[in-house]
Design an enzyme around this catalytic site. Structure first.
Site, PDB file in Angstrom:
ATOM      1  N   THR A 108      -0.430   6.278   7.159  1.00 27.24           N
ATOM      2  CA  THR A 108      -0.436   5.448   5.800  1.00 27.24           C
ATOM      3  C   THR A 108       0.423   4.415   5.925  1.00 27.24           C
ATOM      4  O   THR A 108       1.624   4.820   5.656  1.00 27.24           O
ATOM      5  CB  THR A 108      -0.286   6.371   4.454  1.00 27.24           C
ATOM      6  OG1 THR A 108      -1.570   7.556   4.568  1.00 27.24           O
ATOM      7  CG2 THR A 108      -0.813   5.419   3.336  1.00 27.24           C
ATOM      8  N   LYS A 183      -6.938   4.840   0.583  1.00 26.54           N
ATOM      9  CA  LYS A 183      -5.921   5.614   0.684  1.00 26.54           C
ATOM     10  C   LYS A 183      -4.786   5.505  -0.337  1.00 26.54           C
ATOM     11  O   LYS A 183      -4.428   6.511  -1.164  1.00 26.54           O
ATOM     12  CB  LYS A 183      -5.140   5.694   2.159  1.00 26.54           C
ATOM     13  CG  LYS A 183      -4.206   6.725   2.397  1.00 26.54           C
ATOM     14  CD  LYS A 183      -4.568   8.261   1.991  1.00 26.54           C
ATOM     15  CE  LYS A 183      -3.417   9.237   2.040  1.00 26.54           C
ATOM     16  NZ  LYS A 183      -2.745   9.413   3.461  1.00 26.54           N
ATOM     17  N   LYS A 251       7.231   7.422   0.286  1.00 26.42           N
ATOM     18  CA  LYS A 251       6.848   6.236   1.058  1.00 26.42           C
ATOM     19  C   LYS A 251       5.362   5.640   0.727  1.00 26.42           C
ATOM     20  O   LYS A 251       5.314   4.476   0.429  1.00 26.42           O
ATOM     21  CB  LYS A 251       6.688   6.873   2.554  1.00 26.42           C
ATOM     22  CG  LYS A 251       6.333   5.678   3.616  1.00 26.42           C
ATOM     23  CD  LYS A 251       4.889   5.619   3.890  1.00 26.42           C
ATOM     24  CE  LYS A 251       4.565   7.148   4.412  1.00 26.42           C
ATOM     25  NZ  LYS A 251       3.153   6.993   5.088  1.00 26.42           N
TER      26      LYS A 251
END
Length: 297
Positions: A108, A183, A251
């Site tokens: 990701t 996502k 993150k």
């Protein structure tokens, strides 16, 4: 000829079981990981790389060895710099992959990064798809991941058997970057779900209700979710072993913030603060369910 050779870069909590599932589906998998095997370690201390080796993944010492004969290259690492390094670094994939190789990134890293990577790889005669996943270590181990794919339709169709070896819900979301976009939406939902679980758990405790009873009943109603079923029991038992680490959700939420233009998401900002609070308590490598520690300070 059936394409069966896969190079797999990154054999961590997610990558190791994903590579093992490819072996179960008769793929020839060569795996590379920055942390190599400590062959002198006792069985109880063996790494995820060793587990991959024991289950049929051929472990190699360089990216070149992993990708030079591969028809597909899979990447599962942490952040934008890591992906760029394994692809474009001095010893990176781009220098050794065969022309027309399909590179699939399960990391990701946000929409902008994958678009830039795609442009560079296309100019080098290589194909690229972004394919971030959801389902945690449980989904990776069971081969039931949700995989959100962005990229060319022909590449998607060619790679579909690979996705099906690792996931249950495979969705082609459109062009490059769209997998990442979906996502990031998923991570917003997952983060806020975790905050809701922690607050319900705290309320149950205040009202002298057995947390397991609350989970059992609420999982069957309108409040039911994957997180409530799979992560709430870990919250209740103070099991903070990582299926997905707090440092990684932080993150991902950073990528969400970077994607916004003059817009705020208040609940997401609050969830970020709660995860950051636990990271500052030394919990960065604990699972996201450790958010409950922020409520117990």
């Amino acid at each position: 000829m059936d394409k069966k050779n896969i190079g797999f870069i990154g054999l961590g909590v997610m990558g190791s079981p994903m590579a093992q599932n490819l072996v179960k589906h008769q793929y020839n998998v060569k795996g590379w990981n920055r942390t190599q095997i400590d062959r002198a370690a006792p069985l109880c201390d063996r790494t995820l790389v060793t587990q991959a080796l024991e289950n049929g993944v051929k472990i190699v010492s360089t990216i070149e060895d992993a990708v030079k004969d591969a028809d597909f290259v899979c990447i599962c690492v942490s952040d934008v710099p890591d992906v760029n390094e394994v692809i474009f670094g001095e010893d990176g994939i781009v220098h050794f992959a065969k022309p027309e190789t399909i590179i699939i990134d399960f990391s990701t890293i946000g929409t902008q990064a994958v678009k830039e990577i795609n442009d560079k790889l296309r100019s080098n005669g290589l194909h690229f798809m972004d394919a971030p996943v959801s389902g945690g270590d449980i989904g990776a181990q069971n081969g039931t991941l949700t995989i959100m794919v962005g990229g060319d339709d022909r590449d998607f169709q060619t790679s579909l058997p690979i996705f099906q070896a690792m996931g249950k819900n495979i969705v082609h979301c459109g062009s490059i970057g769209n997998g990442q976009a979906v996502k990031l939406c998923n991570q917003v939902l997952a983060s806020i779900h975790m905050m809701a679980i922690c607050e319900a758990m705290e309320l149950a405790k205040t009202l002298n209700i057995d947390p397991d009873l609350m989970i059992k009943v609420c999982s069957t109603g309108a409040a039911g979710s994957w997180a409530l079923t799979n992560l709430a029991p870990k919250v209740a038992s103070s099991d903070f072993a990582p299926g997905f680490m707090i440092k990684h959700i932080l993150k991902d939420l950073r990528l969400v913030t970077e994607s916004l233009e003059n817009q705020t998401l208040p609940a997401t900002d609050l969830a970020t603060q709660m995860f950051q609070s636990v990271a500052e308590l030394g919990g960065a490598t604990q699972g996201t369910q450790a958010m409950i520690r922020a409520y117990q300070k």
